[in-house]
Design a protein around this motif. Sequence first.
Motif, PDB file in Angstrom:
ATOM      1  N   THR A  47      -6.012   6.140   2.087  1.00  5.58           N
ATOM      2  CA  THR A  47      -6.921   6.159   0.945  1.00  5.58           C
ATOM      3  C   THR A  47      -6.723   4.902   0.099  1.00  5.58           C
ATOM      4  O   THR A  47      -7.689   4.303  -0.380  1.00  5.58           O
ATOM      5  CB  THR A  47      -6.683   7.420   0.083  1.00  5.58           C
ATOM      6  OG1 THR A  47      -6.759   8.568   0.923  1.00  5.58           O
ATOM      7  CG2 THR A  47      -7.698   7.540  -1.039  1.00  5.58           C
ATOM      8  N   VAL A  48      -5.471   4.511  -0.069  1.00  9.19           N
ATOM      9  CA  VAL A  48      -5.170   3.272  -0.806  1.00  9.19           C
ATOM     10  C   VAL A  48      -5.834   2.091  -0.126  1.00  9.19           C
ATOM     11  O   VAL A  48      -6.503   1.272  -0.781  1.00  9.19           O
ATOM     12  CB  VAL A  48      -3.644   3.042  -0.885  1.00  9.19           C
ATOM     13  CG1 VAL A  48      -3.320   1.649  -1.406  1.00  9.19           C
ATOM     14  CG2 VAL A  48      -2.989   4.095  -1.772  1.00  9.19           C
ATOM     15  N   LYS A  49      -5.664   2.020   1.167  1.00  7.02           N
ATOM     16  CA  LYS A  49      -6.241   0.879   1.921  1.00  7.02           C
ATOM     17  C   LYS A  49      -7.762   0.885   1.831  1.00  7.02           C
ATOM     18  O   LYS A  49      -8.391  -0.179   1.720  1.00  7.02           O
ATOM     19  CB  LYS A  49      -5.798   0.950   3.387  1.00  7.02           C
ATOM     20  CG  LYS A  49      -4.318   0.652   3.575  1.00  7.02           C
ATOM     21  CD  LYS A  49      -3.908   0.753   5.026  1.00  7.02           C
ATOM     22  CE  LYS A  49      -2.430   0.414   5.176  1.00  7.02           C
ATOM     23  NZ  LYS A  49      -1.949   0.629   6.547  1.00  7.02           N
TER      24      LYS A  49
ATOM     25  N   GLY B  97       0.107   8.939  -5.904  1.00  5.70           N
ATOM     26  CA  GLY B  97       0.054  10.265  -5.277  1.00  5.70           C
ATOM     27  C   GLY B  97      -1.152  10.418  -4.372  1.00  5.70           C
ATOM     28  O   GLY B  97      -1.834  11.447  -4.424  1.00  5.70           O
ATOM     29  N   MET B  98      -1.434   9.390  -3.584  1.00  3.72           N
ATOM     30  CA  MET B  98      -2.546   9.493  -2.635  1.00  3.72           C
ATOM     31  C   MET B  98      -2.094   8.960  -1.274  1.00  3.72           C
ATOM     32  O   MET B  98      -1.131   8.199  -1.184  1.00  3.72           O
ATOM     33  CB  MET B  98      -3.791   8.749  -3.149  1.00  3.72           C
ATOM     34  CG  MET B  98      -3.620   7.259  -3.359  1.00  3.72           C
ATOM     35  SD  MET B  98      -5.173   6.379  -3.735  1.00  3.72           S
ATOM     36  CE  MET B  98      -5.596   6.966  -5.355  1.00  3.72           C
ATOM     37  N   PRO B  99      -2.801   9.365  -0.208  1.00  9.89           N
ATOM     38  CA  PRO B  99      -2.419   8.884   1.123  1.00  9.89           C
ATOM     39  C   PRO B  99      -2.575   7.369   1.242  1.00  9.89           C
ATOM     40  O   PRO B  99      -3.442   6.765   0.583  1.00  9.89           O
ATOM     41  CB  PRO B  99      -3.408   9.600   2.048  1.00  9.89           C
ATOM     42  CG  PRO B  99      -3.931  10.752   1.260  1.00  9.89           C
ATOM     43  CD  PRO B  99      -3.922  10.321  -0.167  1.00  9.89           C
TER      44      PRO B  99
ATOM     45  N   PRO C 178       0.817  -1.231   0.000  1.00 10.69           N
ATOM     46  CA  PRO C 178       0.000   0.000   0.000  1.00 10.69           C
ATOM     47  C   PRO C 178       0.844   1.272   0.000  1.00 10.69           C
ATOM     48  O   PRO C 178       0.481   2.241  -0.682  1.00 10.69           O
ATOM     49  CB  PRO C 178      -0.820  -0.132   1.284  1.00 10.69           C
ATOM     50  CG  PRO C 178      -1.013  -1.614   1.437  1.00 10.69           C
ATOM     51  CD  PRO C 178       0.281  -2.227   0.969  1.00 10.69           C
ATOM     52  N   SER C 179       1.963   1.295   0.704  1.00 14.01           N
ATOM     53  CA  SER C 179       2.789   2.513   0.722  1.00 14.01           C
ATOM     54  C   SER C 179       3.372   2.791  -0.664  1.00 14.01           C
ATOM     55  O   SER C 179       3.473   3.943  -1.093  1.00 14.01           O
ATOM     56  CB  SER C 179       3.911   2.379   1.750  1.00 14.01           C
ATOM     57  OG  SER C 179       4.703   1.245   1.444  1.00 14.01           O
TER      58      SER C 179
END
Lengths: 174, 102
Positions: A151-153, A146-148, A138-139
């Motif tokens: 937000t990915v999770k 380009g997202m936190p 996820p990181s």
Amino acid sequence: MITGAAASKTAAMDSFAGVVRRYQSLVFGLAFNFLHDRALAEELAQEVFLELHRAMPGLESDAHIANWLRRVTTHRCIDCARRIKSRPQVALEDVPEPASTPKRSDPLLARKIRSLTATLPEKARAVLLLRYQEDLEPSEIATALGMPVNTVKSHLHRALTTLREKLERTGVTS
Amino acid sequence: MNLDEELRLALVRREPPDGFVDRVMARLEHQPRRSWVQPWMAIAAALLLLAGVLAWQWREEREKRIAAEKAKADLLYALELTDSQLQQTRSKLKRHSLGGLI
């Protein structure tokens, strides 16, 4: 007789052809799995490599190139899908699939999964592909898109929930 | 069903159609060469040229204005001089006439 400059140019082109060969399945794979349109996927993949050629002087390593390709390909896929509103308009069962080498436990299930993936919102689709095709954490996905990270999770969780529900509705159970 | 595993199996990398590398390289060969002149450079050059032309025109106008004002000043001076000389002549004539009468 080939001049020094011409020989140098030929060598550079051969080298770049090698780069294309090395990463073509990454780029085309992302594009096809995202867009579920073979012609569009090839067109997009070609554009990405043309852009890569321009960017090459600034890329220092194989890892750098791979990350660049994932980021650029994904962004182009998202833009392309938004332009054409590529929630598939044709029956996905009719979309001819390019060759894929790894063995599948169930080819029909795999096809179904790909079809359903192609109906997800663009960002969620991108997250899913980078997670499962490219095996990114996820990181790393957060950096590429380009997202936190949260937000990915969130996208990942919702995408998996949606896929699970749709698969269950179509009779595919755990 | 292990969805994670199924997703990994389903969403694999895929080889593009045969000849993909050749098609990319062909497009690369036929790509128009990018000029080293960037668009912003062309715009900056055009603006500089325009500024230069405007500055030159302003200077020309200013020099004409200065020359016109100088000519006007010269004319006024000449007229004042003439007027002064006429006054003097008139005075002499008057004194001469009065002198004759007395």
